[in-house]
Design a protein around this motif. Sequence first.
Motif, PDB file in Angstrom:
ATOM      1  N   GLU A 157      -8.242  -1.415   4.684  1.00 14.16           N
ATOM      2  CA  GLU A 157      -9.048  -2.032   3.632  1.00 14.16           C
ATOM      3  C   GLU A 157      -8.251  -3.098   2.894  1.00 14.16           C
ATOM      4  O   GLU A 157      -8.791  -4.136   2.515  1.00 14.16           O
ATOM      5  CB  GLU A 157      -9.545  -0.973   2.644  1.00 14.16           C
ATOM      6  N   ASN A 193      -6.921   8.790   6.750  1.00 19.85           N
ATOM      7  CA  ASN A 193      -7.044   8.210   5.409  1.00 19.85           C
ATOM      8  C   ASN A 193      -6.036   7.087   5.202  1.00 19.85           C
ATOM      9  O   ASN A 193      -6.360   6.053   4.610  1.00 19.85           O
ATOM     10  CB  ASN A 193      -6.835   9.297   4.350  1.00 19.85           C
ATOM     11  N   PRO A 197       0.807  -1.226   0.000  1.00 12.74           N
ATOM     12  CA  PRO A 197       0.000   0.000   0.000  1.00 12.74           C
ATOM     13  C   PRO A 197       0.837   1.272   0.000  1.00 12.74           C
ATOM     14  O   PRO A 197       0.582   2.191  -0.778  1.00 12.74           O
ATOM     15  CB  PRO A 197      -0.836  -0.153   1.281  1.00 12.74           C
ATOM     16  N   TYR A 210      -7.016   3.288   4.381  1.00 16.01           N
ATOM     17  CA  TYR A 210      -6.547   2.698   3.121  1.00 16.01           C
ATOM     18  C   TYR A 210      -5.817   1.369   3.363  1.00 16.01           C
ATOM     19  O   TYR A 210      -6.085   0.365   2.689  1.00 16.01           O
ATOM     20  CB  TYR A 210      -5.630   3.701   2.434  1.00 16.01           C
ATOM     21  N   SER A 247       2.157   4.036  -3.089  1.00 15.18           N
ATOM     22  CA  SER A 247       1.930   5.469  -2.876  1.00 15.18           C
ATOM     23  C   SER A 247       3.238   6.252  -2.885  1.00 15.18           C
ATOM     24  O   SER A 247       3.298   7.367  -3.417  1.00 15.18           O
ATOM     25  CB  SER A 247       1.193   5.681  -1.545  1.00 15.18           C
ATOM     26  N   CYS A 302      -7.011   7.290  -4.034  1.00 11.94           N
ATOM     27  CA  CYS A 302      -7.392   5.878  -4.134  1.00 11.94           C
ATOM     28  C   CYS A 302      -8.642   5.562  -3.307  1.00 11.94           C
ATOM     29  O   CYS A 302      -9.459   4.732  -3.702  1.00 11.94           O
ATOM     30  CB  CYS A 302      -6.234   4.991  -3.697  1.00 11.94           C
ATOM     31  N   LEU A 303      -8.781   6.214  -2.171  1.00 12.24           N
ATOM     32  CA  LEU A 303      -9.970   5.989  -1.352  1.00 12.24           C
ATOM     33  C   LEU A 303     -11.226   6.511  -2.037  1.00 12.24           C
ATOM     34  O   LEU A 303     -12.308   5.928  -1.917  1.00 12.24           O
ATOM     35  CB  LEU A 303      -9.808   6.677   0.007  1.00 12.24           C
ATOM     36  N   VAL A 328      -3.066   8.387  -1.591  1.00 16.24           N
ATOM     37  CA  VAL A 328      -3.918   7.570  -0.719  1.00 16.24           C
ATOM     38  C   VAL A 328      -5.347   8.111  -0.737  1.00 16.24           C
ATOM     39  O   VAL A 328      -6.321   7.366  -0.872  1.00 16.24           O
ATOM     40  CB  VAL A 328      -3.364   7.551   0.721  1.00 16.24           C
TER      41      VAL A 328
END
Length: 261
Positions: free
Chosen positions: A205, A198, A143, A202, A147, A185-186, A182
Motif C-alpha cells: 500500500e 499483513n 514502513p 502494508y 514498525s 496500522c492496516l 503493522v
Amino acid sequence: MPLGIVLVVFWLLVISLGIAALIVIGYRQLNRWLNAPDEPILPPPNQIGAECVVLKFAEQFVETFPKSEIPEWRRHRYTEVAEGKLALTDQLAEMMLFAALAELWQQGIVSFRVVPKDPDPFDPNSLDKETWVNMGQMLPLTPLGRSFTVGFKMATKPVWLLREERNEAALEDMVEFALREVRRCLGWRKAKRNSAENLIRYVREFTESQSIPSEAIDSVKGAITAFQSQNAELAETVRATISYTLMALRRLEPDRDELGL
C-alpha cells in the motif's frame, strides 16, 4: 450495651469506611487511566526502505514460480509479485524483514549481539541462540523502520512486576511487536490473520504511491552481502530468528490446509 458488641460495631464501621475509601481511590485511579491522553503516535512512513525494494523487485531476492504451476488450492500460501509470477508469502516476508535489518545495520543505526540459549525441549524448532538488538537513534520512517521503532519500544518497556526496563530488545520480541503494529496500522477491515501477508499488504500500500528506481536493487543487495560477509554467524542467527518468529506466529493462525479449505 455490652462492651463486646460496641467493639464489634466499631470495627465493622472502620472496615466499611476503609473498603469505601479503597473503592473511591480505585475508581478515581481507573478513571484517570482511562482518560489519560494516548502517547504521541509516530508519523506515517514517508520514505522507502529495503523492504519496499524487495517487494517491488521480488524476483531479484526470492524464488518465484509460474502461476500456472501452482494448484489453485495452494495459492493462498503465495503472493503474486509480477504478472503470472508467485512467491511464497512467508519467504517473501522473511526476506523483507531481513533486508530491512541488514540495511539498518549497515547504516550503523542498529547493532546486534548473540548469546547462547537453552533450546525448548518441547519445541523441536526452538533456537539455541538468542539475538539482542540495540538502537542508537530513532529509525528512519520507512514502513518497517517505523514498525521496528514501535516494536523496540514495546519490547523494552517495563511490565509491572514481571520485567524491568531494558535498553535492548530480544529480536524475536521486537519483530513480533512490529508485526502487531503493522496489523494495527492496516486496521481490522484490511488485516488478515496471517502476519506475513499483513506485512506484504502494508508495504505494498505504501509503495503504490512511491517511485522506486531499479538502481535500489544493488544497494539492498550490497547491504545484505555486507551483513553476511562481515559476520556470517550473526546474519544467519538473525535470519533464523526471523523465520522462527514468523513460524511461531503462524501457529496461532488457522491453517487452511488442515481445515480442508
